[in-house]
Design a protein around this motif. Structure first.
Motif: not given
Length: 453
Positions: A129-156
């Motif tokens: 049941k959760p396989a499709g959810f994991v697929n969708a989340v990780l495909r979106r996550l792969a769209a940026r590198d780590l630095d890109g996500w930290m900028r997106e989140l304005d991470a502390s």
């Protein structure tokens, strides 16, 4: 934790003909589940699981990187996952997402392999049941590198360095040098090397191979390989031990004594690494060690650690010892603590501990130090040590205990440890505070106390 800086995946990870979930990833996932559900320590569970599943070589290295990297980066990865999902995934699904995030953001695993294997992992261990959810989340996550996500989140700083907020506050306070905080937090996230100790009289640094470390005369670093394959380690004549822990034992053994030097005590001996080194040092000095441990299952580990040397192991409550006062010449109190100085080797501690844990730990630390001072003879030496730099657990405990005794004085620990420089405690003059970013060791605290003769 930047992408492209991690270990290459094992041969199964990137091969189009390989199954999308393999034994290595299944093993890594199962270790993470054990850490979460059983409060297990990864460095204890993982070797046993690798043996049981006959995983060695590159597969074992891949599992080690997956588990260690995922645990170290958990806070960062969770921030990205929560941003993408908008809700809290079930724990088993989150474990798989964290593994996938580590492969995508910090390793050289191809995107299709990281996403596909994570989806199949969920199908295998959680359900379809959760396989499709994991697929969708990780495909979106792969769209940026780590630095890109930290900028997106304005991470502390806490999110960027994957530390809980309260841990960052405590480490900054203990460090006392704001300009070094970022380097310390980065050092906590570095993959630890394997350090061996040559127990004197039983083995030598030369026998162990590897690279000698200047921070301890007994230490060597292994670049690769299984330490259990080293004969001296297998036979208990040497062991795996951080150089900072080696220095704690050396400080106790090097302190000058007048008169008798026959009986040494390790008050909190489990799991036995320092006890084994102390037993070897004591034997070389014509003394004998008593290793004392409160928990029976940890006492078993101490006996195993002492199998190649001489020493006695007993089980009991260190705050209510069975021996007479003034019984020992040298006493080590390696007190139970928050473990915030060993986050490289036990990254799960940062997520397991809470600030309120100090409310129970600090009174216990005071009681154990007071017991040690009653156990040592006048003129004898007590070393108080923790694998935490937190001020309340270190300088605070020593100051509180000293304030209640007129027959004990703090001695300078630095002359006993000439191998390290820039190691003075910022909060207790005379004590030593080691740091991973300065000394390449765990953040061990060492205070030397002497009862007046």
């Amino acid at each position: 934790m930047s992408r492209g800086s991690g270990r290459q995946a094992g041969p199964r990870a990137g091969s189009p003909a390989a199954p999308r979930v393999d034994a290595a990833r299944l093993a890594a996932y199962d270790v993470l589940v054990a850490v979460r559900e059983q409060d297990a320590y990864a460095n204890l569970v993982m070797p046993r699981l690798l043996r049981e599943r006959d995983l060695g070589g590159r597969d074992a290295a891949f599992v080690t990187e997956l588990v260690g990297g995922t645990l170290r980066g958990r806070g960062t990865y969770d921030a990205v996952i929560d941003h993408l999902t908008g809700r809290a995934p079930d724990p088993g699904v989150r474990d798989a997402l964290r593994l996938g995030a580590h492969q995508l953001l910090a390793m050289r695993v191809p995107d299709h392999a990281a996403v596909g294997s994570s989806v199949e992992l969920v199908r295998t261990r959680v359900g379809h049941k959760p396989a499709g959810f994991v697929n969708a989340v990780l495909r979106r996550l792969a769209a940026r590198d780590l630095d890109g996500w930290m900028r997106e989140l304005d991470a502390s700083q806490a999110v960027r360095t994957s530390h809980p907020d309260w841990v960052v506050v405590e480490l900054a306070r203990a460090l006392g040098r704001p300009e070094e905080l970022e380097a310390l937090l980065a050092a906590d996230n570095e993959r630890p090397t394997v350090t061996l100790v040559a127990r004197p009289g039983l083995s030598t640094v030369e026998e162990l191979g590897g690279t000698p470390l200047p921070v301890s005369p007994l230490a060597v670093e292994l670049a690769s390989g299984d330490p259990g394959a080293v004969p001296a380690v297998r036979e208990g004549r040497a062991g795996v031990q951080d150089a900072g822990s080696q220095l704690v034992a050396l400080a106790l053994s090097r302190a000058a004594l007048v008169g008798r030097d026959e009986r040494w005590l390790d008050l909190c001996a489990g799991p036995g690494g320092k006890a084994a080194l102390l037993a070897a040092l004591a034997t070389g000095s014509g003394a004998r060690l008593l290793a004392h441990e409160r928990q029976p299952h940890r006492a078993v580990l101490v006996r195993q650690a002492l199998r190649a040397t001489e020493g006695d192991v007993v089980v009991g409550d260190g705050t209510r010892p069975a021996w007479r006062p003034d019984s020992f010449d040298r006493v080590l109190v390696d007190a139970p603590c928050s473990g915030l100085g060993a986050l490289r080797r036990r990254p799960e501690s940062r997520w397991r501990r809470r600030a309120e844990d100090l409310d129970a730990l600090v009174p216990l630390q005071r009681a154990l130090l007071a017991s040690a001072l009653e156990s040592v003879r006048p003129g004898g030496v007590v070393v108080y040590a923790t694998c935490s730099p937190v001020v309340e657990e270190t300088a605070g405990v020593v100051r509180d205990v000293l304030a209640g005794r007129g027959d004990v004085r703090l001695e300078r620990a630095e002359p006993l440890l000439p191998e390290v420089t820039d190691a003075a405690s910022a909060h207790l003059p005379g004590a030593v505070q080691l740091w991973p970013h300065r000394h390449g060791t765990d953040a061990m605290f060492v205070a030397v106390l002497r009862r007046d003769a």
